[in-house]
Design a protein around this motif. Structure first.
Motif, short mmCIF file in Angstrom:
data_model
loop_
_atom_site.label_atom_id
_atom_site.label_comp_id
_atom_site.label_asym_id
_atom_site.label_seq_id
_atom_site.Cartn_x
_atom_site.Cartn_y
_atom_site.Cartn_z
N TYR A 15 0.86 -1.19 0.00
CA TYR A 15 0.00 0.00 0.00
C TYR A 15 0.89 1.22 0.00
O TYR A 15 1.82 1.30 0.79
CB TYR A 15 -0.87 0.06 1.26
N THR A 17 1.09 4.87 1.07
CA THR A 17 0.41 5.82 1.95
C THR A 17 1.28 7.08 2.05
O THR A 17 2.47 7.04 1.69
CB THR A 17 0.23 5.23 3.37
N VAL A 22 3.52 0.53 2.74
CA VAL A 22 3.25 -0.52 3.74
C VAL A 22 3.25 -1.86 3.02
O VAL A 22 2.46 -2.07 2.09
CB VAL A 22 1.87 -0.28 4.41
N ALA A 24 2.03 -4.97 3.29
CA ALA A 24 1.08 -5.82 4.01
C ALA A 24 1.35 -7.29 3.71
O ALA A 24 1.22 -8.15 4.59
CB ALA A 24 -0.35 -5.44 3.65
N PRO A 43 -0.55 -12.26 14.61
CA PRO A 43 -1.00 -11.14 15.44
C PRO A 43 -1.72 -10.09 14.60
O PRO A 43 -1.69 -10.12 13.37
CB PRO A 43 0.30 -10.58 16.02
N SER A 44 -2.36 -9.16 15.29
CA SER A 44 -3.06 -8.08 14.62
C SER A 44 -2.08 -7.29 13.74
O SER A 44 -0.96 -7.01 14.15
CB SER A 44 -3.68 -7.18 15.70
N GLY A 45 -2.50 -6.99 12.52
CA GLY A 45 -1.66 -6.21 11.62
C GLY A 45 -0.62 -7.02 10.86
O GLY A 45 0.19 -6.46 10.12
N SER A 46 -0.67 -8.36 10.98
CA SER A 46 0.37 -9.19 10.35
C SER A 46 0.11 -9.43 8.86
O SER A 46 1.00 -9.89 8.15
CB SER A 46 0.49 -10.52 11.09
N GLY A 47 -1.12 -9.14 8.40
CA GLY A 47 -1.41 -9.33 6.97
C GLY A 47 -2.43 -10.40 6.68
O GLY A 47 -2.67 -10.74 5.51
N LYS A 48 -3.09 -10.93 7.71
CA LYS A 48 -4.03 -12.04 7.52
C LYS A 48 -5.21 -11.66 6.63
O LYS A 48 -5.53 -12.38 5.68
CB LYS A 48 -4.58 -12.52 8.89
N THR A 49 -5.85 -10.55 6.95
CA THR A 49 -7.03 -10.15 6.16
C THR A 49 -6.62 -9.82 4.73
O THR A 49 -7.31 -10.19 3.78
CB THR A 49 -7.72 -8.94 6.84
N THR A 50 -5.47 -9.17 4.58
CA THR A 50 -4.97 -8.86 3.23
C THR A 50 -4.78 -10.14 2.43
O THR A 50 -5.18 -10.22 1.27
CB THR A 50 -3.64 -8.09 3.34
#
Ligand SMILES: Nc1ncnc2c1ncn2[C@@H]1O[C@H](COP(=O)(O)OP(=O)(O)O)[C@@H](O)[C@H]1O
Ligand SMILES: [Mg+2]
Length: 232
Positions: A15, A17, A22, A24, A43-50
């Motif tokens: 990304y 920005t 970033v 991801a 963990p949160s922010g590690s790229g799972k949803t991406t």
């Protein structure tokens, strides 16, 4: 070994920005075979949803390759991406998204109708798979959160997706309810021979996987088989 169902190679999702780039996803490679039940943990922010959004072709990677059943997955062309999703992908949402004015059974019938094949016997069979045979005529507001999520699971497999995905799908359920939902999910995937990838930050869900892929800062940090689980 048979050809992979899907394969990602050096996949990147960067990304741009105002604060900089970033990464991801920063060079992710793996393949998934039919029948695997993968938990993607990090963990949160590690790229799972991406990563899940790239797997489902909701989002397009900015680098690398993604092949599904041997073919390049479409990118940056919403129509082809939409038909790829419609043909191949099932999705279980964190917040169920059931239609409140329809009964449990009608929620499944509606999806069948949209897919062009209404089949009440099959709809009841799917609800039986997730342990809801007694609830078919109730409304979502009359059953528990865990039961609603099991309806959502039955709905997500009604079109027989090649790949079933879920992002933190037990994220707002307590531990006991999460376990019941995951048990229903595993048995439904086994019965219907559906390959799946579920994203979570909850270590407690590892026991439901055949394989666990851990991700951190956009890179895979471990990838292990945890059970063979071949259906008899
Ligand atoms: N649209 C976006 N624009 C900029 N950065 C993003 C965007 N979406 C996600 N990110 C960043 O990418 C990284 C991975 O996010 P995400 O895939 O949501 O992680 P997870 O699901 O593991 O919590 C995070 O640093 C996040 O801030
Ligand atoms: Mg996420």
């Amino acid at each position: 070994m048979a050809d992979a169902l899907l394969r990602m190679e050096n996949l990147q999702r960067h990304y741009t920005t105002p604060a900089g780039v970033v990464k991801a996803l920063d060079g992710v490679s793996f393949e998934i075979h039919e029948g695997e039940r993968v938990i993607l943990l990090g963990p949160s922010g590690s790229g799972k949803t991406t990563l899940l959004n790239c797997l489902s072709a909701l989002d397009s990677p900015t680098g690398g390759t993604y092949r599904f059943l041997g073919e390049e997955v479409p990118r940056n062309q919403s129509e082809k991406m939409t038909s790829f999703r419609r043909e191949n992908i099932g999705y279980v949402f964190q917040f169920f998204n059931l239609l409140q004015d329809l009964t449990v059974l009608e929620n499944i019938l509606l999806i069948q109708e949209l897919a062009g094949k209404k089949d009440p016997a099959r709809a009841k069979e799917l609800l039986g798979l997730v342990g809801l045979e007694a609830e078919v005529d109730r409304f979502p507001g009359e059953i528990s959160g865990g039961q609603q999520q099991r309806v959502a699971i039955a709905r997500s497999i009604a079109k027989r997706p090649t790949l079933l995905l879920g992002d933190e799908l037990t994220g707002n359920l307590d531990t006991e309810t999460s376990n019941k939902v995951m048990e229903a999910l595993v048995s439904a995937c086994q019965q219907e021979s559906i390959t799946s990838v579920f994203v979570t930050h909850d270590e407690g869900l590892v026991k439901y996987a055949t394989r666990v892929i851990r991700i951190d800062s956009g890179k895979i940090v471990s990838d292990e088989q945890v059970s063979s689980d071949k259906k008899a």
